[in-house]
Design a protein around this motif. Structure first.
Motif, short mmCIF file in Angstrom:
data_model
loop_
_atom_site.label_atom_id
_atom_site.label_comp_id
_atom_site.label_asym_id
_atom_site.label_seq_id
_atom_site.Cartn_x
_atom_site.Cartn_y
_atom_site.Cartn_z
N THR A 232 60.22 4.79 34.92
CA THR A 232 61.49 4.80 34.20
C THR A 232 62.39 5.94 34.66
OG1 THR A 232 60.45 3.87 32.22
CG2 THR A 232 62.58 4.95 31.92
N THR A 233 61.79 7.11 34.84
CA THR A 233 62.55 8.31 35.18
C THR A 233 62.23 8.75 36.61
OG1 THR A 233 62.58 9.04 32.88
CG2 THR A 233 62.97 10.72 34.57
N PHE A 234 63.29 9.02 37.36
CA PHE A 234 63.13 9.57 38.71
C PHE A 234 63.48 11.06 38.64
CE2 PHE A 234 65.19 10.84 42.75
CZ PHE A 234 64.11 10.65 43.62
N SER A 235 62.56 11.88 39.08
CA SER A 235 62.76 13.33 39.07
C SER A 235 62.68 13.86 40.49
CB SER A 235 61.70 14.03 38.21
OG SER A 235 61.64 13.47 36.92
N ARG A 236 63.43 14.93 40.74
CA ARG A 236 63.32 15.56 42.05
C ARG A 236 63.84 16.99 41.99
NH1 ARG A 236 65.88 14.42 47.27
NH2 ARG A 236 65.60 16.67 47.39
N VAL A 237 63.48 17.75 43.05
CA VAL A 237 63.96 19.11 43.21
C VAL A 237 65.24 19.06 44.04
CG1 VAL A 237 63.42 21.44 43.98
CG2 VAL A 237 61.59 19.94 43.16
N LEU A 238 66.26 19.76 43.58
CA LEU A 238 67.52 19.89 44.32
C LEU A 238 67.60 21.29 44.91
CD1 LEU A 238 69.98 18.38 41.68
CD2 LEU A 238 69.04 17.21 43.69
N HIS A 242 72.38 28.50 44.75
CA HIS A 242 71.83 29.72 44.16
C HIS A 242 70.39 29.55 43.71
CE1 HIS A 242 76.28 30.02 43.70
NE2 HIS A 242 76.02 31.20 44.22
N GLY A 243 69.69 28.60 44.27
CA GLY A 243 68.28 28.42 43.96
C GLY A 243 67.94 26.98 43.65
N PRO A 244 66.65 26.63 43.71
CA PRO A 244 66.25 25.24 43.47
C PRO A 244 66.41 24.86 42.00
CG PRO A 244 64.32 26.65 43.74
CD PRO A 244 65.51 27.50 44.07
N ALA A 245 66.64 23.59 41.78
CA ALA A 245 66.77 23.04 40.43
C ALA A 245 65.95 21.76 40.35
CB ALA A 245 68.23 22.74 40.10
N VAL A 246 65.67 21.33 39.14
CA VAL A 246 64.97 20.07 38.92
C VAL A 246 65.87 19.17 38.09
CG1 VAL A 246 63.01 18.95 37.79
CG2 VAL A 246 62.66 21.07 39.07
N GLY A 255 72.14 1.34 27.14
CA GLY A 255 72.37 0.22 28.04
C GLY A 255 73.71 0.23 28.73
N ALA A 256 74.49 1.30 28.57
CA ALA A 256 75.81 1.38 29.18
C ALA A 256 75.68 1.65 30.68
CB ALA A 256 76.63 2.49 28.51
N ALA A 257 76.79 1.51 31.38
CA ALA A 257 76.82 1.81 32.81
C ALA A 257 76.83 3.32 32.98
CB ALA A 257 78.04 1.18 33.46
N ALA A 258 75.67 3.93 32.85
CA ALA A 258 75.56 5.38 32.90
C ALA A 258 74.11 5.77 33.13
CB ALA A 258 76.07 6.01 31.60
N VAL A 259 73.93 7.02 33.51
CA VAL A 259 72.61 7.58 33.73
C VAL A 259 72.51 8.87 32.94
CG1 VAL A 259 71.08 8.64 35.45
CG2 VAL A 259 72.36 6.58 36.03
N THR A 260 71.37 9.09 32.30
CA THR A 260 71.12 10.34 31.60
C THR A 260 70.45 11.31 32.57
OG1 THR A 260 70.88 9.26 29.46
CG2 THR A 260 69.92 11.45 29.69
N ALA A 261 71.03 12.49 32.69
CA ALA A 261 70.50 13.51 33.60
C ALA A 261 70.05 14.72 32.80
CB ALA A 261 71.55 13.92 34.61
N GLN A 262 68.83 15.15 33.02
CA GLN A 262 68.33 16.40 32.46
C GLN A 262 68.17 17.38 33.62
OE1 GLN A 262 64.78 14.66 30.44
NE2 GLN A 262 65.56 15.74 28.64
N LEU A 263 68.77 18.55 33.49
CA LEU A 263 68.81 19.52 34.58
C LEU A 263 68.18 20.84 34.16
CD1 LEU A 263 72.43 18.77 35.73
CD2 LEU A 263 70.48 18.75 37.29
#
Length: 493
Positions: A232-238, A242-246, A255-263
């Protein structure tokens, strides 16, 4: 933009509250002093009272403030900047990525190969405002999102949005939104639930948008330690300035045309760059209507387009990373490429502490150029290609950032021993976000084309200017397991 901003055409979109044009332009109303998105639900203003601007920055420069009802900055960005390859579009991509906050207008101009005066003249001539005003509008948008969706202290938000001081932040919010930061926060619609240390944001897309399909495609190529996919959720390191993030990305719960992002960021000031790179990775700013109109008119592709309207091109947040991964993926399976790539991660920046199975950012060109690749499992020729590519990127002889000249980048990649047309094309398609790329000699495409009664040579010029999206439809036909929606078979099958 002159045709797009034709007064009559724009007014028809406003009168019809046509959401397809949100992000393409804003409507400024002289009698109220505000600017809105085309689909604003407020009463349609009289035609004699409106003006149209291609950017929010231009409307702000003309003295208008943002509508607090329709929130014109909370829409997908203009797809024009991803489609075009000229210097104005390249500048807009770099500004969105935070280049001015990192190196100022002189750095932006230098990166584009222009003087500050030349760049200013080009931007003002087309958009009505210069680079500083465009960056200021971007900061204001980021600030509003943070004020309305997080519980961060106002001081933290000021610097996270890229402002140099709290005073500058307060003055900008008052000017753009005609209210104070405290009042904006008081009027927020609720803060999404989230874990301590994480920011939760909603990334809007133009409908139709199948977030599950895009995330599944990214998940199928996930590299252990760098990326993670749980169905369901795709996670990655960016790897941010100024440093790595997840980041954790999942379909919008409504169900809208959108994505939820947790940073989870090393430093808050990287938020703007993180959001921009996620939007690019998910292809959120594309114009699906324009793409589907062209591809759906082709008899061979029409059934595929009808079965998966609005299909996107999942990309990489870092084109240099994609270039290295493309070399590793030459003539091996997806699983094999994932394994080889995972072995490179030890050269990358480690997270302060693992997040699930995520441990490292992808190594940058400098780290790879000096790394011992003997234990990765590559052939001697492939090792030399990776090392040469990394060294060339590190020297700056190849530019693959958002402001790069795509044609020049392609020529420079082909000059690296071991990189051929297919690899260079894949970098353009999934690394640089070029919407009009064909992959010459791709075996999966050839299989799909054979079922459609077409050939690789014919397809190389067919389906312009959206060949990248045609590639995705044909890949889905050849390998439906990589996509959530199984494409329809061609009528001739």
């Amino acid at each position: 933009m002159s045709e797009l901003l034709d007064h009559e055409r724009c007014y028809r979109a406003v009168a019809g509250r046509d959401a397809r044009f949100d992000g393409w332009f804003v409507t400024a109303v002289r009698t109220t002093g505000i600017y809105c998105r085309p689909s604003c639900p407020a009463r349609t203003p009289l035609v004699r009272n409106v003006s149209f601007f291609s950017t929010a920055a231009a409307a702000q420069g003309a003295g208008y403030r943002a509508c607090r009802r329709c929130r014109p900055d909370a829409v997908p960005g203009s797809p024009e900047w991803d489609v075009r390859a000229d210097v104005v579009a390249r500048a807009m991509r770099l500004i969105a990525d935070g280049e001015i906050e990192r190196s100022g207008v002189p750095g932006l101009a230098s990166r584009l190969g222009y003087s500050e005066r030349q760049l200013h003249r080009l931007l003002v001539g087309e958009l009505g405002v210069g680079a500083l005003a465009l960056a200021r509008a971007r900061r204001a948008q980021t600030a509003r999102v943070l004020l309305e969706t997080t519980g961060l202290p106002v001081t933290d938000i000021a610097f996270a949005a890229g402002f140099a001081s709290v005073r500058q932040f307060n003055d900008t919010v008052r000017e753009v939104f005609a209210t104070t930061p405290t009042e904006l926060r008081r009027a927020r619609r609720g803060t999404p639930a989230g874990q301590p240390g994480w920011l939760t944001l909603r990334l809007a897309a133009r409908a139709p948008y199948a977030a599950d399909e895009v995330l599944l495609f990214l998940g199928a190529h996930a590299v252990p330690g760098l990326e993670e996919w749980d169905g369901t959720t795709f996670s990655r390191v960016l790897d941010l300035p100024h440093g790595p993030a997840v980041v954790r990305l999942s379909p919008s719960a409504d169900g809208a045309a959108a994505v939820t992002a947790q940073l989870r960021l090393t430093e808050l000031r990287d938020l703007g760059a993180a959001v921009t790179r996620c939007r690019r990775m998910l292809d959120l700013d594309a114009d699906p209507a324009a793409v589907d109109d062209v591809l759906g008119a082709d008899a061979a592709l029409a059934p595929l387009v009808a079965a998966a309207p609005g299909r996107r091109v999942p990309a990489s947040p870092d084109a240099a990373e994609l270039a290295v991964r493309a070399v590793l993926g030459q003539q091996v399976s997806v699983a094999g490429a994932r394994t080889l790539t995972a072995r490179l991660l030890a050269a990358g920046t480690p997270l302060a502490e693992p997040v699930g199975s995520l441990t490292h950012a992808f190594p940058g060109p400098a780290a790879l150029a000096g790394a011992d690749l003997g234990a990765v499992g590559l052939t001697g020729t492939r090792r030399r290609t990776v090392t040469a590519l990394a060294a060339t990127l590190d020297r700056g002889d190849i530019a693959l950032d958002p402001g790069a000249d795509r044609e020049e980048a392609g020529r420079a990649l082909l000059a690296v021993p071991g990189i051929g047309p297919w690899t260079a094309a894949l970098v353009a398609l999934r690394g640089m976000g070029d919407p009009d790329v064909w992959l010459p000699g791709d075996l999966a495409l050839r299989r799909s084309l054979a079922s459609l009664g077409s050939s690789d040579a014919e397809a190389a010029t067919r389906w312009r200017p959206w060949r990248s999206y045609a590639v995705m439809h044909l890949w889905a036909l050849a390998a439906p397991s990589l996509f959530t929606r199984t494409p329809a078979l061609p009528r001739s099958a």
